[in-house]
Scaffold this motif. Sequence first.
Motif, PDB file in Angstrom:
ATOM      1  N   MET A   1       0.858  -1.164   0.000  1.00  0.00           N
ATOM      2  CA  MET A   1       0.000   0.000   0.000  1.00  0.00           C
ATOM      3  C   MET A   1       0.904   1.227   0.000  1.00  0.00           C
ATOM      4  O   MET A   1       1.900   1.262   0.710  1.00  0.00           O
ATOM      5  CB  MET A   1      -0.895  -0.037   1.243  1.00  0.00           C
ATOM      6  N   ARG A   2       0.530   2.194  -0.821  1.00  0.00           N
ATOM      7  CA  ARG A   2       1.329   3.409  -0.954  1.00  0.00           C
ATOM      8  C   ARG A   2       0.476   4.631  -0.647  1.00  0.00           C
ATOM      9  O   ARG A   2      -0.714   4.649  -0.945  1.00  0.00           O
ATOM     10  CB  ARG A   2       1.868   3.543  -2.375  1.00  0.00           C
ATOM     11  N   ALA A   3       1.133   5.647  -0.101  1.00  0.00           N
ATOM     12  CA  ALA A   3       0.422   6.885   0.188  1.00  0.00           C
ATOM     13  C   ALA A   3       1.308   8.082  -0.107  1.00  0.00           C
ATOM     14  O   ALA A   3       2.506   8.061   0.168  1.00  0.00           O
ATOM     15  CB  ALA A   3      -0.020   6.919   1.651  1.00  0.00           C
ATOM     16  N   VAL A   4       0.689   9.100  -0.670  1.00  0.00           N
ATOM     17  CA  VAL A   4       1.287  10.423  -0.757  1.00  0.00           C
ATOM     18  C   VAL A   4       0.565  11.235   0.309  1.00  0.00           C
ATOM     19  O   VAL A   4      -0.660  11.372   0.268  1.00  0.00           O
ATOM     20  CB  VAL A   4       1.090  11.058  -2.151  1.00  0.00           C
ATOM     21  N   VAL A   5       1.316  11.718   1.291  1.00  0.00           N
ATOM     22  CA  VAL A   5       0.739  12.445   2.423  1.00  0.00           C
ATOM     23  C   VAL A   5       1.163  13.902   2.313  1.00  0.00           C
ATOM     24  O   VAL A   5       2.361  14.193   2.242  1.00  0.00           O
ATOM     25  CB  VAL A   5       1.220  11.849   3.765  1.00  0.00           C
ATOM     26  N   GLN A   6       0.178  14.791   2.304  1.00  0.00           N
ATOM     27  CA  GLN A   6       0.472  16.216   2.217  1.00  0.00           C
ATOM     28  C   GLN A   6      -0.152  16.938   3.405  1.00  0.00           C
ATOM     29  O   GLN A   6      -1.328  16.742   3.705  1.00  0.00           O
ATOM     30  CB  GLN A   6      -0.066  16.798   0.915  1.00  0.00           C
ATOM     31  N   ARG A   7       0.674  17.751   4.063  1.00  0.00           N
ATOM     32  CA  ARG A   7       0.164  18.617   5.129  1.00  0.00           C
ATOM     33  C   ARG A   7      -0.531  19.781   4.439  1.00  0.00           C
ATOM     34  O   ARG A   7       0.046  20.418   3.555  1.00  0.00           O
ATOM     35  CB  ARG A   7       1.320  19.116   5.993  1.00  0.00           C
ATOM     36  N   VAL A   8      -1.781  20.042   4.836  1.00  0.00           N
ATOM     37  CA  VAL A   8      -2.565  21.037   4.109  1.00  0.00           C
ATOM     38  C   VAL A   8      -3.183  22.080   5.032  1.00  0.00           C
ATOM     39  O   VAL A   8      -3.478  21.818   6.197  1.00  0.00           O
ATOM     40  CB  VAL A   8      -3.695  20.378   3.272  1.00  0.00           C
ATOM     41  N   ALA A   9      -3.379  23.259   4.460  1.00  0.00           N
ATOM     42  CA  ALA A   9      -4.190  24.291   5.100  1.00  0.00           C
ATOM     43  C   ALA A   9      -5.658  24.022   4.795  1.00  0.00           C
ATOM     44  O   ALA A   9      -6.543  24.319   5.591  1.00  0.00           O
ATOM     45  CB  ALA A   9      -3.791  25.673   4.593  1.00  0.00           C
ATOM     46  N   ARG A  10      -5.886  23.397   3.610  1.00  0.00           N
ATOM     47  CA  ARG A  10      -7.245  23.061   3.183  1.00  0.00           C
ATOM     48  C   ARG A  10      -7.164  22.047   2.053  1.00  0.00           C
ATOM     49  O   ARG A  10      -6.234  22.056   1.257  1.00  0.00           O
ATOM     50  CB  ARG A  10      -7.958  24.325   2.704  1.00  0.00           C
ATOM     51  N   GLY A  11      -8.162  21.185   1.982  1.00  0.00           N
ATOM     52  CA  GLY A  11      -8.252  20.233   0.883  1.00  0.00           C
ATOM     53  C   GLY A  11      -9.702  19.859   0.650  1.00  0.00           C
ATOM     54  O   GLY A  11     -10.514  19.871   1.582  1.00  0.00           O
ATOM     55  N   SER A  12     -10.025  19.550  -0.601  1.00  0.00           N
ATOM     56  CA  SER A  12     -11.393  19.122  -0.905  1.00  0.00           C
ATOM     57  C   SER A  12     -11.381  18.213  -2.119  1.00  0.00           C
ATOM     58  O   SER A  12     -10.445  18.218  -2.918  1.00  0.00           O
ATOM     59  CB  SER A  12     -12.310  20.324  -1.159  1.00  0.00           C
ATOM     60  N   VAL A  13     -12.451  17.437  -2.236  1.00  0.00           N
ATOM     61  CA  VAL A  13     -12.633  16.579  -3.399  1.00  0.00           C
ATOM     62  C   VAL A  13     -14.050  16.806  -3.923  1.00  0.00           C
ATOM     63  O   VAL A  13     -15.016  16.840  -3.160  1.00  0.00           O
ATOM     64  CB  VAL A  13     -12.360  15.094  -3.079  1.00  0.00           C
ATOM     65  N   THR A  14     -14.134  17.000  -5.239  1.00  0.00           N
ATOM     66  CA  THR A  14     -15.403  17.286  -5.899  1.00  0.00           C
ATOM     67  C   THR A  14     -15.680  16.207  -6.934  1.00  0.00           C
ATOM     68  O   THR A  14     -14.781  15.802  -7.674  1.00  0.00           O
ATOM     69  CB  THR A  14     -15.339  18.675  -6.585  1.00  0.00           C
ATOM     70  N   GLY A 137       3.477  24.390   3.699  1.00  0.00           N
ATOM     71  CA  GLY A 137       4.906  24.150   3.907  1.00  0.00           C
ATOM     72  C   GLY A 137       5.736  24.559   2.699  1.00  0.00           C
ATOM     73  O   GLY A 137       6.408  25.562   2.732  1.00  0.00           O
ATOM     74  N   PRO A 138       5.721  23.800   1.661  1.00  0.00           N
ATOM     75  CA  PRO A 138       4.999  22.552   1.438  1.00  0.00           C
ATOM     76  C   PRO A 138       5.641  21.371   2.168  1.00  0.00           C
ATOM     77  O   PRO A 138       6.854  21.308   2.310  1.00  0.00           O
ATOM     78  CB  PRO A 138       5.084  22.350  -0.072  1.00  0.00           C
ATOM     79  N   VAL A 139       4.784  20.464   2.613  1.00  0.00           N
ATOM     80  CA  VAL A 139       5.228  19.207   3.210  1.00  0.00           C
ATOM     81  C   VAL A 139       4.514  18.088   2.471  1.00  0.00           C
ATOM     82  O   VAL A 139       3.283  18.013   2.490  1.00  0.00           O
ATOM     83  CB  VAL A 139       4.908  19.134   4.719  1.00  0.00           C
ATOM     84  N   THR A 140       5.285  17.252   1.786  1.00  0.00           N
ATOM     85  CA  THR A 140       4.754  16.111   1.040  1.00  0.00           C
ATOM     86  C   THR A 140       5.670  14.925   1.291  1.00  0.00           C
ATOM     87  O   THR A 140       6.886  15.028   1.093  1.00  0.00           O
ATOM     88  CB  THR A 140       4.699  16.409  -0.473  1.00  0.00           C
ATOM     89  N   LEU A 141       5.084  13.802   1.728  1.00  0.00           N
ATOM     90  CA  LEU A 141       5.871  12.612   2.048  1.00  0.00           C
ATOM     91  C   LEU A 141       5.298  11.388   1.348  1.00  0.00           C
ATOM     92  O   LEU A 141       4.088  11.299   1.126  1.00  0.00           O
ATOM     93  CB  LEU A 141       5.876  12.383   3.561  1.00  0.00           C
TER      94      LEU A 141
END
Length: 149
Positions: A1-14, A137-141
Amino acid sequence: MRAVVQRVARGSVTVEGSVRGEVERGLVVLLGVGRGDTDDDAGYLADKVANMRIFEDGQGKMNLSVLDVKGSVLAVSQFTLYGDCRKGRRPGFSGAAPPEEARRLFELFVKELEKYGLKVATGVFREHMTVEIINDGPVTLLLDSKKNF
């Protein structure tokens, strides 16, 4: 299982013009399920996401988890994380889990996050989605339950 994790101020999916999930301060997790992934993989990644210290403390050091900052998580299924681009010009997706198994493990990942008391919003499995991410950040892991990276 893989994940891209991003620290966000806001996020949404439409989906089809309607917002289906959104978060303020927290994490957006793009999650791919691979062939051979198990319940243990979902539990491992949920624990890692919930407890990973990627939010800044009062001294500006990344010492706090999404739990510590009372953040939330937007989880979006993304089989393309298993796209193999090493050969040719079109990615191959044979490493991705079949849809039924991917859905089951994605839903288990969400339930495991909720066990930590996290508010978890999601996209819609197997639908075309527009994902808005305001990275902080950006912070992406990158995470991989098989520890390939």
